[in-house]
Design a protein around this motif. Structure first.
Motif, PDB file in Angstrom:
ATOM      1  N   VAL A   1       1.021  -1.121  -0.067  1.00 38.72           N
ATOM      2  CA  VAL A   1      -0.095   0.008   0.016  1.00 38.72           C
ATOM      3  C   VAL A   1       0.880   1.271   0.015  1.00 38.72           C
ATOM      4  N   THR A   2       1.914   1.065   0.799  1.00 37.94           N
ATOM      5  CA  THR A   2       2.833   2.183   0.829  1.00 37.94           C
ATOM      6  C   THR A   2       3.608   2.511  -0.395  1.00 37.94           C
ATOM      7  N   GLU A   3       3.402   1.562  -1.388  1.00 34.24           N
ATOM      8  CA  GLU A   3       4.049   2.180  -2.820  1.00 34.24           C
ATOM      9  C   GLU A   3       3.157   2.430  -3.646  1.00 34.24           C
ATOM     10  N   GLN A   4       1.916   2.428  -3.512  1.00 35.69           N
ATOM     11  CA  GLN A   4       1.006   2.690  -4.428  1.00 35.69           C
ATOM     12  C   GLN A   4       0.861   4.313  -4.497  1.00 35.69           C
ATOM     13  N   PRO A   5       0.153   4.708  -5.560  1.00 31.97           N
ATOM     14  CA  PRO A   5       0.004   6.053  -5.922  1.00 31.97           C
ATOM     15  C   PRO A   5      -1.219   6.396  -5.353  1.00 31.97           C
ATOM     16  N   HIS A   6      -1.425   7.621  -4.793  1.00 31.12           N
ATOM     17  CA  HIS A   6      -2.778   8.018  -3.901  1.00 31.12           C
ATOM     18  C   HIS A   6      -3.627   8.658  -5.147  1.00 31.12           C
TER      19      HIS A   6
ATOM     20  N   THR B   1       3.995   9.070  -4.194  1.00 31.33           N
ATOM     21  CA  THR B   1       4.213   7.631  -4.411  1.00 31.33           C
ATOM     22  C   THR B   1       5.325   7.077  -3.621  1.00 31.33           C
ATOM     23  N   GLY B   2       5.211   6.299  -2.560  1.00 30.76           N
ATOM     24  CA  GLY B   2       6.325   5.853  -2.054  1.00 30.76           C
ATOM     25  C   GLY B   2       7.252   6.726  -0.932  1.00 30.76           C
ATOM     26  N   SER B   3       6.766   8.033  -0.842  1.00 27.81           N
ATOM     27  CA  SER B   3       7.367   8.780  -0.132  1.00 27.81           C
ATOM     28  C   SER B   3       7.028   8.723   1.442  1.00 27.81           C
ATOM     29  N   THR B   4       7.519   7.793   2.110  1.00 32.25           N
ATOM     30  CA  THR B   4       7.026   7.468   3.599  1.00 32.25           C
ATOM     31  C   THR B   4       7.467   8.404   4.576  1.00 32.25           C
ATOM     32  N   ARG B   5       8.302   9.611   3.909  1.00 36.64           N
ATOM     33  CA  ARG B   5       8.611  10.501   5.017  1.00 36.64           C
ATOM     34  C   ARG B   5       7.354  11.180   5.444  1.00 36.64           C
ATOM     35  N   MET B   6       6.121  11.117   4.890  1.00 32.47           N
ATOM     36  CA  MET B   6       5.197  12.017   4.922  1.00 32.47           C
ATOM     37  C   MET B   6       4.309  11.433   5.904  1.00 32.47           C
ATOM     38  N   GLN B   7       3.036  10.736   5.430  1.00 32.35           N
ATOM     39  CA  GLN B   7       2.034  10.325   6.394  1.00 32.35           C
ATOM     40  C   GLN B   7       2.335   8.963   7.099  1.00 32.35           C
ATOM     41  N   ALA B   8       3.093   8.278   6.661  1.00 33.06           N
ATOM     42  CA  ALA B   8       3.622   6.994   7.514  1.00 33.06           C
ATOM     43  C   ALA B   8       4.382   7.220   8.536  1.00 33.06           C
TER      44      ALA B   8
ATOM     45  N   PRO C   1      17.324  12.553  -0.565  1.00 37.18           N
ATOM     46  CA  PRO C   1      17.004  11.199  -1.121  1.00 37.18           C
ATOM     47  C   PRO C   1      15.864  10.904  -1.993  1.00 37.18           C
ATOM     48  N   THR C   2      14.996  11.916  -1.507  1.00 35.57           N
ATOM     49  CA  THR C   2      13.311  11.948  -2.106  1.00 35.57           C
ATOM     50  C   THR C   2      13.607  12.618  -3.561  1.00 35.57           C
ATOM     51  N   PHE C   3      14.315  13.572  -3.718  1.00 34.20           N
ATOM     52  CA  PHE C   3      14.068  14.259  -4.876  1.00 34.20           C
ATOM     53  C   PHE C   3      15.672  14.495  -5.561  1.00 34.20           C
ATOM     54  N   SER C   4      16.394  13.625  -5.204  1.00 33.80           N
ATOM     55  CA  SER C   4      17.631  13.520  -5.744  1.00 33.80           C
ATOM     56  C   SER C   4      18.491  14.875  -5.898  1.00 33.80           C
ATOM     57  N   LEU C   5      18.343  15.702  -4.646  1.00 33.97           N
ATOM     58  CA  LEU C   5      19.007  17.118  -4.433  1.00 33.97           C
ATOM     59  C   LEU C   5      20.398  16.496  -3.967  1.00 33.97           C
ATOM     60  N   LEU C   6      21.299  17.594  -4.093  1.00 35.14           N
ATOM     61  CA  LEU C   6      22.627  17.161  -3.600  1.00 35.14           C
ATOM     62  C   LEU C   6      22.671  17.646  -2.139  1.00 35.14           C
ATOM     63  N   PRO C   7      22.932  16.433  -1.323  1.00 32.19           N
ATOM     64  CA  PRO C   7      22.960  16.441   0.211  1.00 32.19           C
ATOM     65  C   PRO C   7      23.855  17.581   0.586  1.00 32.19           C
TER      66      PRO C   7
END
Length: 516
Positions: free
Chosen positions: A25-30, A225-232, A311-317
């Motif tokens: 479920v955590t990998e599904q699009p909302h 989708t898959g961004s569990t840093r949010m609701q989860a 890691p979520t948006f491939s920004l420079l760390p």
């Protein structure tokens, strides 16, 4: 394709079945966010409303789990009263929430010896707060090793969190806790039991283990989708944190606190973040940089959101001061009250930082590496010395006794936070920053629709996710290739694609080029 890329792809494919998690479920699009990227660009009020509603639904699920939270609270109470300690662990977002819980505990109990009765660790140690250690979460033996090094003993209680319910590191730590302590560990996660048992054998073994207590906190698909840093991670932080901070209270106190939290969020107007989103995204479009200026009270939540963007948006760390000619991250934490890096870390965590000095990981989680992430008063001049023409702006997020101040450019907003337990103020700030950063990234085109096309493929789960996204985009273009072929293409492009670019889109473009 290089020999190294072939070897890495073949190695992944030999274990790929363990990480094919697309059915979860955590990998599904909302369905509510299928045009989120367009709304971020063209209709921010609507985008903000949608994300706020998903968080409201998350708190609604939390309200339905009061009984389980009270049960965990009672176990925590008995553990503390018996003279034993509470441990929280996770990796990535759940590692950060574990450290957040300990940090807040230390703030609340700073003058009491009980502050040392709560301990946290995440995959890769405290360094991973800022920069995840590649593949670290894929090894259950690392979780087992870290729990021993943390001093976990018989009678102690471990609370392990895994957004998906399948993280090898967390599972390794939880299973090791069963062997060490007669106090059953808890495993908190956000996918249905039956689905987890079908998808991942390691998850089935945990779920069916009578020596492990489970709390299922499934909230549905993520906003991105898959961004569990949010609701989860929000519901995991809330459930575990409430059980701890109310350990000495009755069940009714927990029920009332959750109800108050729900009512506050439901009535809160967060449309004020629109102007902050527009301003921050414009700074980046203009080639400018941003310092998130904060204090020791709010720093742990601010650093969590700003570092999870990489890691979520491939920004420079976040760049490390020990690196030679590092590329600067778009934003950086700034704690002006700390004179140097060591004191900045102590202000952030409320304790001395914990690092991992294992020789086989070549210092990437060491104290030297950690101190190199310097967000003290020195950060402004340090970045100016690296790039003399740099334009740096400050986004101030600071606390007072009754709320949170937001200041960016000419924009100001004061947010009352009428909570006696700081955990709730941090949850509110977390949800606001998650929405803000997600919509900033949408305006920078770092995802398409609600698909995380800029995911950084840094561990086996994310490799699988990247391959699935490549497959999804290609099928929309009437191109179908076997999973194994896509994996080889992906590993080839990992070697050729800069870290701040989309490995998914780069792989799609390469396949299109070769198949036309």
């Amino acid at each position: 394709m290089t020999d190294n890329a072939v070897k890495r792809a073949d190695k992944f494919l030999s274990i790929a079945d363990q990480f094919k998690l697309g059915r979860l479920v955590t990998e599904q699009p909302h369905p509510a966010t299928n045009n989120l990227s367009s709304l971020a660009a063209d209709n921010l009020p609507e985008a903000i409303s949608i994300l706020k509603e998903l968080d409201r639904q998350t708190i609604e699920v939390l309200s339905e789990k009061k009984k389980q939270i009270c049960y965990l609270k009672n176990i925590i109470h008995d553990t503390i009263k018996s003279g034993n300690n509470i441990y929280f662990c996770g990796c990535g977002a759940t590692g950060r929430l574990s450290i957040t819980i300990e940090t807040l505990w230390r703030q609340v109990n700073s003058k009491d010896n009980i502050k040392d009765r709560v301990f946290s660790f995440m995959a890769g140690g405290d360094v991973a707060l800022i920069r995840s250690i590649e593949n670290f979460e894929d090894f259950p033996n690392y979780g087992a090793r870290q729990i021993h090094e943390a001093g976990f003993k018989d009678g102690d209680l471990l609370i392990g969190s895994s957004e998906g319910g399948e993280t090898p590191f967390v599972i390794g730590a939880v299973e090791e806790a069963v062997q060490i302590s007669n106090n059953k560990p808890f495993f908190l996660y956000c996918n249905p039991d039956d689905l987890l048992c079908e998808v991942a054998e390691r998850s089935r073994l945990v779920i069916e283990n009578p020596g492990i207590e489970k709390i299922n906190l499934t909230v549905g698909p993520m906003a991105v989708t898959g961004s569990t840093r949010m609701q989860a991670s929000t519901i995991l932080l809330a459930a575990a944190g409430i059980a701890l901070f109310y350990y000495n209270e009755n069940d009714k106190s927990i029920e009332e606190a959750i109800d108050h939290f729900y009512e506050y969020w439901d009535s809160l107007d967060i449309q004020f973040i629109e102007r902050f989103i527009v301003q921050e995204s414009q700074y980046y479009k203009d080639g400018d940089y941003l310092l998130y200026e904060t204090d020791g009270q709010l720093g742990i939540t601010v650093i969590t959101d700003t570092t999870e963007r990489s890691p979520t948006f491939s920004l420079l760390p976040f760049e490390n001061a020990n690196e030679t000619d590092p590329d600067l991250s778009l934003c950086y934490l700034f704690m002006p009250d700390a004179l140097d890096s060591e004191r900045a870390w102590e202000n952030l965590l409320g304790r001395t930082a914990r690092t991992i000095e294992w020789p086989e990981i070549d210092g990437i989680a060491s104290r030297e590496q950690l101190i190199g992430f310097d967000f003290s008063a020195k950060v402004i001049n340090r970045r100016k010395l690296l790039y003399k023409s740099i334009r740096q702006h400050r986004f101030k997020i600071q606390s007072d006794q009754e709320g949170i101040n937001f200041i960016l450019g000419n924009y100001r907003h004061y947010l009352p936070a009428p909570f006696t337990v700081p955990l709730f103020s941090h949850l509110i700030l977390k949800m606001i920053l998650n929405s803000l950063s997600t919509l900033v990234m949408g305006r920078l085109r770092r995802y398409e629709s609600n698909v995380m096309t800029y995911v950084r493929a840094s561990n086996n789960k994310l490799i699988d996710r990247a391959i699935r996204y490549v497959d999804l985009i290609l099928k929309n273009k009437n191109i179908e290739l076997p999973f194994n072929t896509l994996a080889h293409y992906l590993y080839e492009m990992i070697e050729r694609t800069p870290s701040d670019q989309s490995i998914v889109l780069a792989t799609v473009m390469e396949i299109e080029k070769r198949n036309t």
